[in-house]
Design a protein around this motif. Structure first.
Motif, PDB file in Angstrom:
ATOM      1  N   PRO A 181       0.965  -1.226   0.060  1.00  0.00           N
ATOM      2  CA  PRO A 181       0.118  -0.051   0.062  1.00  0.00           C
ATOM      3  C   PRO A 181       0.889   1.447  -0.060  1.00  0.00           C
ATOM      4  CG  PRO A 181      -0.420  -1.333   2.049  1.00  0.00           C
ATOM      5  CD  PRO A 181       0.403  -2.033   1.029  1.00  0.00           C
ATOM      6  N   GLN A 182       2.051   1.364   0.273  1.00  0.00           N
ATOM      7  CA  GLN A 182       2.930   2.424   0.512  1.00  0.00           C
ATOM      8  C   GLN A 182       3.770   2.613  -0.929  1.00  0.00           C
ATOM      9  OE1 GLN A 182       2.849   4.118   3.160  1.00  0.00           O
ATOM     10  NE2 GLN A 182       1.487   2.378   4.039  1.00  0.00           N
ATOM     11  N   LEU A 183       3.548   1.665  -1.684  1.00  0.00           N
ATOM     12  CA  LEU A 183       4.577   1.782  -3.160  1.00  0.00           C
ATOM     13  C   LEU A 183       4.085   3.085  -3.686  1.00  0.00           C
ATOM     14  CD1 LEU A 183       6.764   0.955  -4.734  1.00  0.00           C
ATOM     15  CD2 LEU A 183       5.332  -0.920  -5.655  1.00  0.00           C
ATOM     16  N   PRO A 184       2.668   2.962  -4.180  1.00  0.00           N
ATOM     17  CA  PRO A 184       2.299   4.169  -5.065  1.00  0.00           C
ATOM     18  C   PRO A 184       2.784   5.500  -4.594  1.00  0.00           C
ATOM     19  CG  PRO A 184       0.323   2.957  -4.628  1.00  0.00           C
ATOM     20  CD  PRO A 184       1.461   2.560  -3.796  1.00  0.00           C
ATOM     21  N   GLU A 185       2.901   5.892  -3.297  1.00  0.00           N
ATOM     22  CA  GLU A 185       3.338   7.087  -2.761  1.00  0.00           C
ATOM     23  C   GLU A 185       4.914   7.019  -2.782  1.00  0.00           C
ATOM     24  OE1 GLU A 185       1.909   7.988   1.041  1.00  0.00           O
ATOM     25  OE2 GLU A 185       3.017  10.096   1.139  1.00  0.00           O
ATOM     26  N   ARG A 186       5.413   5.921  -2.557  1.00  0.00           N
ATOM     27  CA  ARG A 186       7.045   5.903  -2.475  1.00  0.00           C
ATOM     28  C   ARG A 186       7.507   6.175  -3.625  1.00  0.00           C
ATOM     29  NH1 ARG A 186       7.436   0.935   0.496  1.00  0.00           N
ATOM     30  NH2 ARG A 186       8.500   0.208  -1.611  1.00  0.00           N
ATOM     31  N   ALA A 187       7.160   5.583  -4.848  1.00  0.00           N
ATOM     32  CA  ALA A 187       7.361   5.701  -6.085  1.00  0.00           C
ATOM     33  C   ALA A 187       7.209   7.157  -6.625  1.00  0.00           C
ATOM     34  CB  ALA A 187       6.901   4.487  -7.020  1.00  0.00           C
ATOM     35  N   ALA A 188       6.376   7.555  -6.249  1.00  0.00           N
ATOM     36  CA  ALA A 188       6.013   9.112  -6.609  1.00  0.00           C
ATOM     37  C   ALA A 188       6.836  10.115  -6.084  1.00  0.00           C
ATOM     38  CB  ALA A 188       4.610   9.530  -6.156  1.00  0.00           C
ATOM     39  N   GLN A 189       7.089   9.784  -4.828  1.00  0.00           N
ATOM     40  CA  GLN A 189       8.241  10.619  -4.206  1.00  0.00           C
ATOM     41  C   GLN A 189       9.641  10.540  -4.399  1.00  0.00           C
ATOM     42  OE1 GLN A 189       7.072  10.185   0.187  1.00  0.00           O
ATOM     43  NE2 GLN A 189       5.629  11.738   0.145  1.00  0.00           N
ATOM     44  N   ALA A 190       9.927   9.532  -4.791  1.00  0.00           N
ATOM     45  CA  ALA A 190      11.226   9.051  -5.031  1.00  0.00           C
ATOM     46  C   ALA A 190      11.428   9.885  -6.569  1.00  0.00           C
ATOM     47  CB  ALA A 190      11.526   7.724  -5.211  1.00  0.00           C
ATOM     48  N   THR A 191      10.375   9.661  -7.405  1.00  0.00           N
ATOM     49  CA  THR A 191      10.552  10.445  -8.719  1.00  0.00           C
ATOM     50  C   THR A 191      10.619  11.939  -8.456  1.00  0.00           C
ATOM     51  OG1 THR A 191       9.325   8.282  -9.638  1.00  0.00           O
ATOM     52  CG2 THR A 191       9.550  10.460 -10.811  1.00  0.00           C
ATOM     53  N   VAL A 192       9.932  12.498  -7.650  1.00  0.00           N
ATOM     54  CA  VAL A 192       9.747  14.113  -7.614  1.00  0.00           C
ATOM     55  C   VAL A 192      11.034  14.447  -6.835  1.00  0.00           C
ATOM     56  CG1 VAL A 192       8.855  15.858  -6.143  1.00  0.00           C
ATOM     57  CG2 VAL A 192       7.409  14.077  -7.141  1.00  0.00           C
ATOM     58  N   LEU A 193      11.667  13.759  -5.945  1.00  0.00           N
ATOM     59  CA  LEU A 193      13.129  13.980  -5.514  1.00  0.00           C
ATOM     60  C   LEU A 193      13.911  13.903  -6.479  1.00  0.00           C
ATOM     61  CD1 LEU A 193      13.000  12.120  -2.147  1.00  0.00           C
ATOM     62  CD2 LEU A 193      13.137  14.639  -2.202  1.00  0.00           C
ATOM     63  N   ALA A 194      14.222  12.969  -7.381  1.00  0.00           N
ATOM     64  CA  ALA A 194      15.100  12.685  -8.574  1.00  0.00           C
ATOM     65  C   ALA A 194      14.894  14.076  -9.537  1.00  0.00           C
ATOM     66  CB  ALA A 194      14.807  11.273  -9.409  1.00  0.00           C
ATOM     67  N   ALA A 195      13.764  14.295  -9.717  1.00  0.00           N
ATOM     68  CA  ALA A 195      13.309  15.457 -10.843  1.00  0.00           C
ATOM     69  C   ALA A 195      13.741  16.723 -10.157  1.00  0.00           C
ATOM     70  CB  ALA A 195      11.946  15.374 -11.102  1.00  0.00           C
ATOM     71  N   ALA A 196      13.696  16.836  -8.924  1.00  0.00           N
ATOM     72  CA  ALA A 196      14.211  18.276  -8.161  1.00  0.00           C
ATOM     73  C   ALA A 196      15.669  18.388  -8.264  1.00  0.00           C
ATOM     74  CB  ALA A 196      13.546  18.506  -7.076  1.00  0.00           C
ATOM     75  N   ALA A 197      16.134  17.079  -8.215  1.00  0.00           N
ATOM     76  CA  ALA A 197      17.477  17.160  -8.375  1.00  0.00           C
ATOM     77  C   ALA A 197      18.222  17.113  -9.867  1.00  0.00           C
ATOM     78  CB  ALA A 197      18.151  16.054  -7.579  1.00  0.00           C
TER      79      ALA A 197
END
Lengths: 208, 208
Positions: A181-197
């Motif tokens: 149940p955590q994966l949708p949010e975890r994958a989204a947040q990882a991508t946002v962090l990568a994008a911001a970097a």
């Protein structure tokens, strides 16, 4: 982005032709989820739909034709990407939709992916539907750029969207993991962090 | 991480039993890549291997048994994860191996994934092999932590590895995109940026 495949909103008001199509495509979805691609036959579909076999053969020709039309019907749905106010929220909502479509028991989305390994026609139709859905979702990235969330104008939206959604498909379809149940949010947040970097920046020479 | 499936190093020196197994598994790989799962039969394998049908039936029982043993043989290979000196280099090298196995024409890796949609036994064997390979690769993350690349001791190695490799599988297997020579490195770098920004951190309460 397969969730719209689960709906049946291709039943537009219309004449007999539209009604027969709706009945036949409902039957294809039901047969696919019940028996998988290997159990999908023109006869089984005609019987379940209550439509003459000759009609099914004339209009869809073979099982590949039925699969293509089920996928095409999904593309006709008025699906809209999420709009939650943040890129992280939008990608999480998108991933939740994807996860729901993949954990359904039985899952029409997974049945169609399995079928596409055996039908070139179905594979092409599915690739086209996915291409369209990812193109629709590029607005999530455009909105994030407008809001100043990414700090750059030069983000490759499609790469970002693939990175955000790929772990869902990999875990659920290929690795057959239990739903997390955590994966949708975890994958989204990882991508946002990568994008911001700056991970999905288009290099200058490419963007000109 | 399917690349080892393409080798045939299960041919250990051994007696007649080992030799027959090697012949039969070579035949399974050849039949699978030539005709796909739908064309894989006990008879076809026995003929290609030059082994009595009765032997193939007795030892492998059915097509599912053959698939399981091909996957098991891949797991017996002495595969080692890359060691390039940086997390980004290691993940790029890993992704290059994966991409090569998926773009091969025909690809045994893709044929096995297709087969696993139709054989519960094959699906379980494949999930186990992937679980083992991802576990082996956790050392990449441990080394990166030792080198101080991630700035934290609390990184969920498996989530990081899935994020790095998932775009390859999604693009090549499900979206059927043309191979993108930049993707292995791009996916690796995006994951390293996300990890450095804390994306795969295990929360305190979970890691205790």
């Amino acid at each position: 982005m397969t969730e719209p495949l689960d709906t049946t909103s291709d039943r537009r008001p219309g004449g007999r032709t539209a009604r027969i199509r709706a009945q036949v495509l409902d039957a294809v979805r039901a047969e696919l989820t019940a028996h998988g691609h290997e159990g999908l036959t023109m006869e089984g579909v005609a019987t379940r739909a209550g439509v003459h076999r000759a009609t099914v053969y004339r209009r869809w020709r073979d099982v590949g034709g039925l699969l293509v039309d089920v996928i095409a019907a999904a593309g006709e749905i008025d699906w809209q990407p999420p709009d939650t106010g943040s890129l992280s929220g939008d990608l999480t909502a998108l991933n939740q939709e994807i996860q729901e479509s993949l954990v359904a028991q039985p899952s029409l989305a997974v049945a169609l992916m399995a079928a596409s390994f055996h039908s070139e026609q179905a594979a092409r139709a599915q690739t086209q539907l996915w291409t369209d859905r990812y193109a629709q979702c590029e607005i999530l990235v455009e909105r994030a750029i407008e809001r100043g969330e990414l700090g750059t104008q030069h983000t490759d939206a499609r790469s970002l969207l693939i990175a955000a959604t790929a772990p869902l498909y990999h875990q659920m379809v290929l690795l057959r993991a239990d739903p997390d149940p955590q994966l949708p949010e975890r994958a989204a947040q990882a991508t946002v962090l990568a994008a911001a970097a700056g991970a999905f920046c288009i290099r200058r020479e490419e963007s000109v």
